[in-house]
Motif scaffolding. Structure first.
Motif, PDB file in Angstrom:
ATOM      1  N   LEU A  65      45.029  22.010  79.540  1.00  0.00           N
ATOM      2  CA  LEU A  65      45.576  21.005  80.457  1.00  0.00           C
ATOM      3  C   LEU A  65      44.760  19.719  80.420  1.00  0.00           C
ATOM      4  O   LEU A  65      45.325  18.622  80.512  1.00  0.00           O
ATOM      5  N   SER A  66      43.426  19.876  80.270  1.00  0.00           N
ATOM      6  CA  SER A  66      42.591  18.663  80.156  1.00  0.00           C
ATOM      7  C   SER A  66      43.042  17.820  78.972  1.00  0.00           C
ATOM      8  O   SER A  66      43.044  16.593  79.036  1.00  0.00           O
ATOM      9  N   ALA A  67      43.394  18.505  77.897  1.00  0.00           N
ATOM     10  CA  ALA A  67      43.795  17.803  76.682  1.00  0.00           C
ATOM     11  C   ALA A  67      45.194  17.200  76.792  1.00  0.00           C
ATOM     12  O   ALA A  67      45.663  16.524  75.880  1.00  0.00           O
ATOM     13  N   LEU A  68      45.869  17.471  77.895  1.00  0.00           N
ATOM     14  CA  LEU A  68      47.214  16.907  78.091  1.00  0.00           C
ATOM     15  C   LEU A  68      47.236  15.801  79.140  1.00  0.00           C
ATOM     16  O   LEU A  68      48.235  15.111  79.314  1.00  0.00           O
ATOM     17  N   GLU A  69      46.094  15.641  79.838  1.00  0.00           N
ATOM     18  CA  GLU A  69      46.056  14.653  80.920  1.00  0.00           C
ATOM     19  C   GLU A  69      46.342  13.245  80.441  1.00  0.00           C
ATOM     20  O   GLU A  69      46.931  12.444  81.148  1.00  0.00           O
TER      21      GLU A  69
ATOM     22  N   ASP B 166      48.558  16.248  67.210  1.00  0.00           N
ATOM     23  CA  ASP B 166      47.289  15.532  67.432  1.00  0.00           C
ATOM     24  C   ASP B 166      47.411  14.059  67.042  1.00  0.00           C
ATOM     25  O   ASP B 166      46.967  13.168  67.767  1.00  0.00           O
ATOM     26  N   ASP B 167      48.016  13.795  65.894  1.00  0.00           N
ATOM     27  CA  ASP B 167      48.132  12.415  65.408  1.00  0.00           C
ATOM     28  C   ASP B 167      48.935  11.537  66.358  1.00  0.00           C
ATOM     29  O   ASP B 167      48.656  10.347  66.512  1.00  0.00           O
ATOM     30  N   LEU B 168      49.937  12.138  66.980  1.00  0.00           N
ATOM     31  CA  LEU B 168      50.769  11.367  67.912  1.00  0.00           C
ATOM     32  C   LEU B 168      50.103  11.198  69.279  1.00  0.00           C
ATOM     33  O   LEU B 168      50.642  10.534  70.160  1.00  0.00           O
ATOM     34  N   GLY B 169      48.974  11.880  69.452  1.00  0.00           N
ATOM     35  CA  GLY B 169      48.282  11.771  70.741  1.00  0.00           C
ATOM     36  C   GLY B 169      48.973  12.552  71.850  1.00  0.00           C
ATOM     37  O   GLY B 169      48.738  12.299  73.032  1.00  0.00           O
ATOM     38  N   LEU B 170      49.808  13.495  71.459  1.00  0.00           N
ATOM     39  CA  LEU B 170      50.468  14.321  72.484  1.00  0.00           C
ATOM     40  C   LEU B 170      49.429  15.159  73.208  1.00  0.00           C
ATOM     41  O   LEU B 170      49.570  15.494  74.372  1.00  0.00           O
ATOM     42  N   ARG B 171      48.358  15.465  72.437  1.00  0.00           N
ATOM     43  CA  ARG B 171      47.265  16.292  72.942  1.00  0.00           C
ATOM     44  C   ARG B 171      45.995  15.604  72.473  1.00  0.00           C
ATOM     45  O   ARG B 171      45.955  15.110  71.343  1.00  0.00           O
ATOM     46  N   THR B 172      44.983  15.544  73.332  1.00  0.00           N
ATOM     47  CA  THR B 172      43.793  14.779  72.940  1.00  0.00           C
ATOM     48  C   THR B 172      42.664  15.656  72.410  1.00  0.00           C
ATOM     49  O   THR B 172      41.551  15.177  72.196  1.00  0.00           O
ATOM     50  N   ALA B 173      42.915  16.932  72.213  1.00  0.00           N
ATOM     51  CA  ALA B 173      41.938  17.799  71.540  1.00  0.00           C
ATOM     52  C   ALA B 173      42.715  18.711  70.609  1.00  0.00           C
ATOM     53  O   ALA B 173      43.803  19.168  70.948  1.00  0.00           O
ATOM     54  N   SER B 174      42.147  18.962  69.420  1.00  0.00           N
ATOM     55  CA  SER B 174      42.844  19.810  68.454  1.00  0.00           C
ATOM     56  C   SER B 174      42.652  21.274  68.828  1.00  0.00           C
ATOM     57  O   SER B 174      41.812  21.625  69.661  1.00  0.00           O
ATOM     58  N   LEU B 175      43.425  22.124  68.186  1.00  0.00           N
ATOM     59  CA  LEU B 175      43.321  23.556  68.468  1.00  0.00           C
ATOM     60  C   LEU B 175      41.907  24.069  68.213  1.00  0.00           C
ATOM     61  O   LEU B 175      41.359  24.824  68.995  1.00  0.00           O
ATOM     62  N   SER B 176      41.302  23.622  67.094  1.00  0.00           N
ATOM     63  CA  SER B 176      39.970  24.165  66.797  1.00  0.00           C
ATOM     64  C   SER B 176      38.922  23.604  67.764  1.00  0.00           C
ATOM     65  O   SER B 176      37.997  24.298  68.151  1.00  0.00           O
ATOM     66  N   GLU B 177      39.102  22.368  68.199  1.00  0.00           N
ATOM     67  CA  GLU B 177      38.179  21.831  69.216  1.00  0.00           C
ATOM     68  C   GLU B 177      38.307  22.626  70.523  1.00  0.00           C
ATOM     69  O   GLU B 177      37.306  22.958  71.165  1.00  0.00           O
ATOM     70  N   MET B 178      39.540  22.930  70.884  1.00  0.00           N
ATOM     71  CA  MET B 178      39.744  23.668  72.135  1.00  0.00           C
ATOM     72  C   MET B 178      39.192  25.088  72.022  1.00  0.00           C
ATOM     73  O   MET B 178      38.614  25.613  72.972  1.00  0.00           O
ATOM     74  N   ARG B 179      39.359  25.683  70.841  1.00  0.00           N
ATOM     75  CA  ARG B 179      38.825  27.031  70.649  1.00  0.00           C
ATOM     76  C   ARG B 179      37.300  27.033  70.795  1.00  0.00           C
ATOM     77  O   ARG B 179      36.723  27.907  71.439  1.00  0.00           O
ATOM     78  N   GLY B 180      36.669  26.013  70.207  1.00  0.00           N
ATOM     79  CA  GLY B 180      35.211  25.904  70.311  1.00  0.00           C
ATOM     80  C   GLY B 180      34.767  25.773  71.767  1.00  0.00           C
ATOM     81  O   GLY B 180      33.814  26.420  72.204  1.00  0.00           O
ATOM     82  N   GLU B 181      35.478  24.936  72.493  1.00  0.00           N
ATOM     83  CA  GLU B 181      35.133  24.726  73.897  1.00  0.00           C
ATOM     84  C   GLU B 181      35.320  26.027  74.696  1.00  0.00           C
ATOM     85  O   GLU B 181      34.497  26.394  75.535  1.00  0.00           O
ATOM     86  N   TRP B 182      36.412  26.710  74.387  1.00  0.00           N
ATOM     87  CA  TRP B 182      36.715  27.966  75.091  1.00  0.00           C
ATOM     88  C   TRP B 182      35.611  29.001  74.838  1.00  0.00           C
ATOM     89  O   TRP B 182      35.104  29.625  75.758  1.00  0.00           O
ATOM     90  N   ARG B 183      35.228  29.133  73.562  1.00  0.00           N
ATOM     91  CA  ARG B 183      34.189  30.121  73.223  1.00  0.00           C
ATOM     92  C   ARG B 183      32.881  29.779  73.914  1.00  0.00           C
ATOM     93  O   ARG B 183      32.190  30.669  74.410  1.00  0.00           O
ATOM     94  N   SER B 184      32.570  28.486  73.967  1.00  0.00           N
ATOM     95  CA  SER B 184      31.277  28.132  74.558  1.00  0.00           C
ATOM     96  C   SER B 184      31.308  28.335  76.073  1.00  0.00           C
ATOM     97  O   SER B 184      30.271  28.370  76.722  1.00  0.00           O
ATOM     98  N   GLU B 185      32.486  28.483  76.614  1.00  0.00           N
ATOM     99  CA  GLU B 185      32.574  28.720  78.053  1.00  0.00           C
ATOM    100  C   GLU B 185      32.645  30.215  78.378  1.00  0.00           C
ATOM    101  O   GLU B 185      31.945  30.703  79.257  1.00  0.00           O
ATOM    102  N   VAL B 186      33.511  30.938  77.671  1.00  0.00           N
ATOM    103  CA  VAL B 186      33.693  32.349  78.050  1.00  0.00           C
ATOM    104  C   VAL B 186      32.543  33.234  77.567  1.00  0.00           C
ATOM    105  O   VAL B 186      32.172  34.185  78.254  1.00  0.00           O
ATOM    106  N   GLU B 187      31.961  32.931  76.411  1.00  0.00           N
ATOM    107  CA  GLU B 187      30.969  33.862  75.858  1.00  0.00           C
ATOM    108  C   GLU B 187      29.731  34.014  76.746  1.00  0.00           C
ATOM    109  O   GLU B 187      29.329  35.140  77.040  1.00  0.00           O
ATOM    110  N   PRO B 188      29.127  32.904  77.216  1.00  0.00           N
ATOM    111  CA  PRO B 188      27.969  33.099  78.110  1.00  0.00           C
ATOM    112  C   PRO B 188      28.349  33.805  79.415  1.00  0.00           C
ATOM    113  O   PRO B 188      27.600  34.643  79.903  1.00  0.00           O
TER     114      PRO B 188
END
Lengths: 312, 280
Positions: free
Chosen positions: B126-130, B199-221
């Motif tokens: 949702l952050s990436a859609l704001e 991503d190129d159209l700016g429909l979403r401001t973070a790519s899938l792999s960026e979001m996955r990285g962010e998710w892992r860094s949040e849930v794993e700890p």
């Protein structure tokens, strides 16, 4: 307070946990409220498959919300029953699992098709509303108080049921036929909802005297038939020939008792009717499967007492 | 990745390629919410306590409501609810398999862990859609975000409680081992070329792999802190985003479309106010 004083003072919302009530009153009120709470839970159990099988997004949301409301009513009512000091909520839920807790006759029948849902949500809930409206002036204040919220929400449930019925009866011929068939099957059960006319109820006399019950089964059934026979016809449903229902000169109805299956009714009242037994056991199996969570919660609350840890 | 300040305008302003990208994005969002809600409702009248029953019902209804908001944006392109939900073949659904796999009876550990894994991903998404370049999407984000915060608190509260018990921790670990590959499916592409276009159209401001990285860094700890071991696992195959699903999805699809087919319906009845009217 002795029973004589209770009978004299009996009036709407007259008694509360502040009063020292005789055991006979507390037991009679517990029996009534526990029955009501159990019925909310078992009604929800019966309707839950139609959250999934509702044929539109909005209907799905409405079914989910309705089932949730019923659980909420169960929660409120068990609390009102607990306030009488006879049984805890855990004991009442345990009795329901063990097949000792009693609940409404209609919730002992299986519900297999979506076209059956308005039989509960419109007719049975409509019948229940009649009874519940009178309970806003029951003498046990916590019960009456719970009824304020329950009745408010039940009003929405009946509208939901009525809207589904209207949609089905203005739908395809097939939908109309299926709905009529469901009505034929459910109608006698709905009439029996109010119990036998010449009931020698051991509980009614006392419950009425101490102000727990406000209207007799007969009066309630009559009020229901007066309102719902015209409604059923309005949506194009034909009233089945049996049980025979005759209108008296004073506008009230006489139901031919012999046309109804009372053996089945009393079997249900004892929790011995097969589909109902399956529904009780099905709910028990689901509750047994999450027993471990309740155990963890109990331990957690004992070790973490003092910290705000509401288990919701 | 390229983001653009250009606003794509209203549904009628989109060219074919833009519209295809918007549709893919919306199906990802709507189908995840709808199918997960469908699974959550299985807990109604089956949750461990009356209180938890009420809470999970709320969450299920919130997710259904979100699905309704996203499907409504697909209706901008002329689709009906029947096209989108009731008559869409199961192989055209784009939810991740995390939403569709069934709960084993009594597996409350799965329910709260799945909710946690999903809700963290949902928050990031949702952050990436704001700041989406498509106003119709951007405008619906705040309402959904508000509710997801509650879902996440609910899930975390339960995880913390269950993890204090060794039996509870074992159940959580087994749920994590099973669910983690399905959770990674949340970040799988529907179609790699179209995801790039999103991503190129700016429909979403973070790519899938960026979001996955962010998710892992949040849930794993967080999960490690609870005493859980995060599995070293690959994304589940099939992942669902491309339309390929597990066998459980076919059964679920068959079940929720049962009445619609049994009654021979051709349209879905609306009883609630249209989201656009409700907003104004």
């Amino acid at each position: 307070m002795d029973v004589e004083t209770v009978t004299e003072r009996a009036g709407p919302r007259e008694f509360s946990p502040k009063d020292d009530m005789p055991e006979e009153y507390r037991k009679a009120a517990t029996r009534m409220i526990q029955f009501h709470a159990n019925s909310e839970i078992m009604g929800a159990y019966l309707e839950r498959p139609f959250i999934r099988q509702a044929p539109s997004l909005d209907r799905k949301l409405a079914f989910s919300a309705k089932v949730q409301d019923e659980i909420g009513h169960g929660q409120l009512l068990y609390r009102a029953a607990e306030s009488l000091g006879i049984k805890t909520r855990e004991e009442m839920l345990r009795e329901l699992e063990e097949g000792k807790g009693k609940f409404l006759n209609c919730f002992h029948y299986p519900m297999d098709s979506y076209v059956e849902t308005p039989m509960i949500a419109f007719f049975v809930d409509g019948a229940a509303m009649r009874r519940q409206a009178t309970l806003k002036s029951t003498s046990w204040e916590p019960y009456a108080h719970a009824m304020d919220k329950v009745c408010f929400e039940e009003g929405f449930h009946v509208k939901h049921g009525e809207d589904i019925l209207r949609e089905l009866m203005t739908g395809s011929r097939k939908e109309q036929e299926m709905t009529q068939e469901a009505f034929d099957e459910w109608w006698p059960r709905i009439i029996q909802f109010f119990g036998p006319t010449d009931e020698q109820s051991t509980h009614h006399g006392f419950a009425a005297e101490v102000g727990l019950k406000q209207m007799s089964n007969d009066q309630l059934r009559n009020a229901f038939l007066n309102a719902y026979i015209p409604k059923a016809r309005k949506y194009g449903l034909e009233i089945p020939d049996y049980p025979r229902i005759e209108k008296r000169d004073d506008g009230t109805y006489e139901v031919r008792e012999d046309d109804l299956d009372w053996d089945e009714f009393f079997k249900i009242a004892k929790n011995d009717y097969e589909p109902g037994v399956g529904q009780i056991d099905g709910r028990k199996a689901a509750q047994d499967a999450v027993e471990w969570v309740r155990d963890v919660l109990d331990d957690y609350e004992q070790t973490a007492r003092g910290q705000p840890a509401a288990a919701d | 990745m390229a983001t653009t300040d250009a606003d794509l305008g209203s549904p009628g302003d989109l060219d074919e390629g833009e519209r295809e990208a918007v549709e893919h994005l919306l199906y990802r969002l709507a189908d995840d919410e709808f199918v997960l809600a469908e699974r959550y409702t299985e807990w109604q009248v089956r949750a461990p306590t009356l209180e938890s029953d009420l809470s999970l019902s709320n969450i299920a209804q919130d997710e259904l409501g979100h699905a309704r908001l996203w499907y409504d944006l697909l209706e901008d392109f002329g689709y009906s609810e029947s096209d989108l939900v009731w008559e869409r073949p199961p192989g055209e659904w784009r939810h991740a398999t995390l939403s569709e796999v069934p709960f084993a009876e009594g597996d409350w550990a799965d329910a709260v862990l799945r909710s946690y894994l999903y809700d963290v991903a949902e928050g990031i998404r949702l952050s990436a859609l704001e700041e989406s370049s498509y106003a119709r999407i951007r405008d619906r984000v705040p309402k959904i975000r508000g509710e997801e915060g509650f879902h996440r608190d609910h899930a975390e509260g339960w995880l913390e409680r269950l993890a204090t018990d060794s039996g509870g921790l074992d159940r959580l670990q087994s749920a994590l081992d099973r669910l983690f590959p399905h959770a990674l499916a949340l970040f799988a592409p529907t179609d790699p070329e179209i995801e790039d276009r999103i991503d190129d159209l700016g429909l979403r401001t973070a790519s899938l792999s960026e979001m996955r990285g962010e998710w892992r860094s949040e849930v794993e700890p967080f999960l490690s802190e609870l005493g859980l071991t995060v599995p070293d696992a690959d994304r589940h195959t099939p992942h669902g985003r491309g339309g390929d699903h597990t066998g459980d999805w076919d059964d679920l699809h068959d079940d929720f479309t049962h009445t619609y087919r049994e009654l021979g319906r051709t349209e879905a009845r609306r009883i609630m106010v249209d989201p656009d009217e409700a907003e104004s």
